[in-house]
Design an enzyme around this catalytic site. Structure first.
Site, PDB file in Angstrom:
ATOM      1  N   HIS A   1      -1.032  12.310 -26.720  1.00 20.24           N
ATOM      2  CA  HIS A   1      -1.583  11.514 -26.804  1.00 20.24           C
ATOM      3  C   HIS A   1      -2.039   9.833 -27.285  1.00 20.24           C
ATOM      4  CE1 HIS A   1      -1.454  12.014 -21.526  1.00 20.24           C
ATOM      5  NE2 HIS A   1      -0.152  11.864 -22.589  1.00 20.24           N
TER       6      HIS A   1
ATOM      7  N   ASN B   1      -0.660  19.787 -19.666  1.00 18.09           N
ATOM      8  CA  ASN B   1      -0.489  18.799 -20.124  1.00 18.09           C
ATOM      9  C   ASN B   1      -0.519  19.699 -21.560  1.00 18.09           C
ATOM     10  OD1 ASN B   1      -1.028  16.369 -19.013  1.00 18.09           O
ATOM     11  ND2 ASN B   1      -3.157  17.415 -17.874  1.00 18.09           N
TER      12      ASN B   1
ATOM     13  N   LYS C   1       2.861  11.898 -10.775  1.00 18.18           N
ATOM     14  CA  LYS C   1       2.089  10.979 -11.411  1.00 18.18           C
ATOM     15  C   LYS C   1       2.847   9.564 -11.365  1.00 18.18           C
ATOM     16  CE  LYS C   1      -0.099  14.695 -14.063  1.00 18.18           C
ATOM     17  NZ  LYS C   1      -0.913  14.428 -15.522  1.00 18.18           N
TER      18      LYS C   1
ATOM     19  N   ARG D   1      -1.894  21.997 -12.704  1.00 21.36           N
ATOM     20  CA  ARG D   1      -1.406  21.482 -13.266  1.00 21.36           C
ATOM     21  C   ARG D   1      -2.403  21.123 -14.420  1.00 21.36           C
ATOM     22  NH1 ARG D   1       1.245  16.263  -9.845  1.00 21.36           N
ATOM     23  NH2 ARG D   1       2.523  15.729 -12.111  1.00 21.36           N
TER      24      ARG D   1
ATOM     25  N   HIS E   1       7.800   9.810 -26.957  1.00 21.65           N
ATOM     26  CA  HIS E   1       6.779  10.575 -25.909  1.00 21.65           C
ATOM     27  C   HIS E   1       6.888  12.127 -26.810  1.00 21.65           C
ATOM     28  CE1 HIS E   1       4.042  12.061 -22.975  1.00 21.65           C
ATOM     29  NE2 HIS E   1       4.888  13.044 -22.452  1.00 21.65           N
TER      30      HIS E   1
ATOM     31  N   GLU F   1      -3.933  17.730 -10.086  1.00 22.94           N
ATOM     32  CA  GLU F   1      -4.202  18.374 -11.196  1.00 22.94           C
ATOM     33  C   GLU F   1      -6.319  18.433 -11.381  1.00 22.94           C
ATOM     34  OE1 GLU F   1      -2.350  16.408 -14.539  1.00 22.94           O
ATOM     35  OE2 GLU F   1      -4.364  16.891 -16.059  1.00 22.94           O
TER      36      GLU F   1
ATOM     37  N   ARG G   1       0.753  -0.846   0.108  1.00 25.54           N
ATOM     38  CA  ARG G   1       0.509   0.237  -0.346  1.00 25.54           C
ATOM     39  C   ARG G   1       0.602   1.573  -0.056  1.00 25.54           C
ATOM     40  NH1 ARG G   1      -2.650  -3.297   2.887  1.00 25.54           N
ATOM     41  NH2 ARG G   1      -5.016  -4.071   2.436  1.00 25.54           N
TER      42      ARG G   1
HETATM   43  N1  NAD Z   1       5.439  10.831 -14.618  1.00 20.37           N
HETATM   44  C1  NAD Z   1       4.657  11.894 -15.517  1.00 20.37           C
HETATM   45  O1  NAD Z   1       5.072  13.399 -14.782  1.00 20.37           O
HETATM   46  C2  NAD Z   1       5.162  12.228 -16.712  1.00 20.37           C
HETATM   47  C3  NAD Z   1       5.536  13.314 -17.726  1.00 20.37           C
HETATM   48  C4  NAD Z   1       6.096  13.428 -19.247  1.00 20.37           C
HETATM   49  C5  NAD Z   1       6.475  11.764 -19.039  1.00 20.37           C
HETATM   50  N2  NAD Z   1       6.024  10.425 -18.522  1.00 20.37           N
HETATM   51  C6  NAD Z   1       6.606   9.449 -19.485  1.00 20.37           C
HETATM   52  O2  NAD Z   1       7.361   9.297 -19.084  1.00 20.37           O
HETATM   53  C7  NAD Z   1       7.824   8.330 -20.930  1.00 20.37           C
HETATM   54  C8  NAD Z   1       8.645   8.876 -21.332  1.00 20.37           C
HETATM   55  O3  NAD Z   1       9.803   8.960 -21.385  1.00 20.37           O
HETATM   56  P1  NAD Z   1      11.385   9.014 -21.628  1.00 20.37           P
HETATM   57  O4  NAD Z   1      11.004   9.707 -23.191  1.00 20.37           O
HETATM   58  O5  NAD Z   1      12.680   9.351 -20.481  1.00 20.37           O
HETATM   59  O6  NAD Z   1      11.606   7.299 -22.217  1.00 20.37           O
HETATM   60  P2  NAD Z   1      12.382   6.435 -22.203  1.00 20.37           P
HETATM   61  O7  NAD Z   1      12.596   6.240 -20.313  1.00 20.37           O
HETATM   62  O8  NAD Z   1      11.576   5.350 -23.059  1.00 20.37           O
HETATM   63  O9  NAD Z   1      14.205   6.515 -22.486  1.00 20.37           O
HETATM   64  C9  NAD Z   1      13.999   6.422 -23.428  1.00 20.37           C
HETATM   65  C10 NAD Z   1      15.408   5.799 -24.172  1.00 20.37           C
HETATM   66  O10 NAD Z   1      16.490   6.354 -24.139  1.00 20.37           O
HETATM   67  C11 NAD Z   1      17.706   5.131 -23.039  1.00 20.37           C
HETATM   68  N3  NAD Z   1      17.895   5.394 -21.649  1.00 20.37           N
HETATM   69  C12 NAD Z   1      18.166   6.482 -20.839  1.00 20.37           C
HETATM   70  N4  NAD Z   1      18.709   7.251 -20.713  1.00 20.37           N
HETATM   71  C13 NAD Z   1      19.755   6.551 -21.357  1.00 20.37           C
HETATM   72  C14 NAD Z   1      21.099   7.299 -20.946  1.00 20.37           C
HETATM   73  N5  NAD Z   1      21.038   7.806 -19.812  1.00 20.37           N
HETATM   74  N6  NAD Z   1      21.895   6.455 -22.237  1.00 20.37           N
HETATM   75  C15 NAD Z   1      21.426   5.723 -22.546  1.00 20.37           C
HETATM   76  N7  NAD Z   1      20.174   5.368 -23.162  1.00 20.37           N
HETATM   77  C16 NAD Z   1      19.119   6.047 -22.176  1.00 20.37           C
HETATM   78  C17 NAD Z   1      15.806   4.114 -22.640  1.00 20.37           C
HETATM   79  O11 NAD Z   1      16.225   3.038 -22.327  1.00 20.37           O
HETATM   80  C18 NAD Z   1      15.038   4.415 -23.894  1.00 20.37           C
HETATM   81  O12 NAD Z   1      15.600   3.323 -24.640  1.00 20.37           O
HETATM   82  C19 NAD Z   1       6.277   8.051 -21.430  1.00 20.37           C
HETATM   83  O13 NAD Z   1       6.140   7.007 -20.916  1.00 20.37           O
HETATM   84  C20 NAD Z   1       5.367   9.255 -20.560  1.00 20.37           C
HETATM   85  O14 NAD Z   1       4.644   9.443 -20.296  1.00 20.37           O
HETATM   86  C21 NAD Z   1       5.615  11.035 -17.581  1.00 20.37           C
END
Ligand code: NAD
Length: 368
Positions: free
Chosen positions: A261, A254, A150, A250, A274, A246, A128
């Site tokens: 999305h 978006n 989030k 907040r 993304h 949100e 939890r």
């Molecule tokens: N929680 C939130 O508020 C929030 C906000 C924005 C996006 N997101 C989410 O984040 C995700 C996208 O995140 P992202 O763009 O970081 O993608 P990701 O986590 O898929 O990373 C991108 C790629 O880079 C590689 N990688 C990561 N760090 C590395 C490094 N230092 N050196 C070499 N390779 C590396 C990873 O293995 C992956 O293949 C989406 O799922 C999105 O929905 C969440």
């Protein structure tokens, strides 16, 4: 990066404030930062990562924690958005069980936004809710995903439909990790940085406009990179402080995401990054604003030029407009059947708009 004092940004949530620490000793400072954040020495820790990140950074990171007496376990997941699903959460829970994680234990997300969102959600649901820490290694996760609590995973029918709010105890950003990040991923992160410029930080937008080559991380000076990280993290922290769950403001974060999305859902997770989907989404939302005379053509053009110069996609993919509308309606941002859009009124300012009709959206999609 040369030695400098860490930049510290406080996310001042009443019940659970925490710090975003940028630079300083970086990954090497993890144990000291954990203790500073109130994690007990000797705690059990499950580090969650993937091969791309574990290979260059995992060993040293884990050794540092062990040297300080933490009892660590390491879980390596498959990399990619297509694995951001409920099955992978089960894998993390299985590892938590094997590691015998208790209420006082910790999970650490060492990776990009995908690892961060999933580890946060697994921590939110294990017993939890146990503590977790974000160590983001992509630009996108450093400026956005790791801050604000989030967490969650995708459902086959929609992005991030399963999740919960669960704030980290600490966000530790080491900009050196960006050295191994593929350029395409770096550019995707810049989309979120540009977003902060459009929604609320005019000076950041101007700063980005002045950078000669935005599409290449190595052309950014160290001080410029730190400046970008700090301004973006501050932007995010301030909005989260005002509206953690949100219910209002907040939602402006978006901007570009509602359309983005749809692209992610309809083109298949992993097809577009993304940040790339957000770039095309910002063009679509910007167009909607233009059609409503909400902002000037010149502002629309400035946004487009900046995204294009960063090497981000700006052309809406060929998608059937009724399917787009259907998917839009399945998005989380729908309230009382109306789709909420974030619409810019000038660079640095946006408004939340609930009155956009299906016809307007169709016209907008047609014009892209
Ligand atoms: N929680 C939130 O508020 C929030 C906000 C924005 C996006 N997101 C989410 O984040 C995700 C996208 O995140 P992202 O763009 O970081 O993608 P990701 O986590 O898929 O990373 C991108 C790629 O880079 C590689 N990688 C990561 N760090 C590395 C490094 N230092 N050196 C070499 N390779 C590396 C990873 O293995 C992956 O293949 C989406 O799922 C999105 O929905 C969440």
């Amino acid at each position: 990066l040369s030695n400098h004092n860490a930049i510290r940004i406080n996310v001042g949530l009443k019940a659970k404030p925490y710090e975003v620490v940028i630079g300083g000793s970086g990954l090497k400072g993890i144990s000291k930062e954990l203790i500073k954040a109130g994690i007990k020495e000797g705690s059990k820790i499950l580090i969650v990562s993937n091969m791309d990140v574990a290979k260059p950074y995992g060993e040293d990171f884990q050794r540092n924690l062990n040297e300080y007496g933490f009892k660590t376990h390491f879980l390596i997941l498959e990399a990619g958005e297509q694995y951001k699903n409920i099955e992978t959460i089960s894998q993390i829970h299985d590892a938590a069980y094997k590691a015998n994680l208790e209420r006082g234990s910790l999970m650490i997300a060492l990776g990009g936004g995908v690892i961060g969102d999933m580890t946060g959600f697994a921590a939110a649901t294990w017993l939890r809710g146990i503590d977790f820490v974000q160590v983001p290694t992509t630009l996108l996760a450093m400026v956005d995903a790791a801050i604000g609590g989030k967490t969650g995973v995708n459902h086959p029918r929609g992005k991030n439909l399963i999740g919960s709010f669960h704030q980290p105890k600490l966000v530790l950003i080491d900009p050196i990790t960006l050295k191994t990040l593929p350029e395409r991923e770096f550019r995707a992160g810049m989309a979120e940085v540009i977003k902060y410029g459009v929604i609320q930080d005019y000076l950041l937008f101007e700063l980005l406009e002045k950078i000669e080559d935005l599409s290449n991380s190595s052309s950014l000076s160290e001080s410029m990179l730190l400046n970008i990280l700090e301004r973006s993290a501050l932007s995010k922290a301030k909005i989260v402080e005002l509206d953690e769950h949100e219910n209002g403001i907040r939602a402006i974060l978006n901007y570009g995401h509602t359309f983005g999305h749809v692209i992610e859902t309809l083109c298949g997770y992993g097809e577009w990054l993304h940040g790339e989907a957000v770039s095309m989404g910002m063009i679509a939302a910007g167009k909607l604003a233009l059609m409503r005379n909400s902002w000037k053509q010149s502002d629309f053009d400035r946004q487009k030029v900046l995204l294009e110069r960063t090497g981000l996609p700006i052309v809406w993919p060929k998608l059937n407009s009724s399917t787009v509308l259907e998917t839009l309606q399945g998005d989380k941002k729908v309230r009382d059947e109306t789709i909420r859009f974030i619409i810019p009124t000038q660079i640095g300012k946006v408004e939340i708009c609930n009155s956009i009709t299906k016809e307007e959206i169709k016209d907008c999609l047609y014009s892209l």
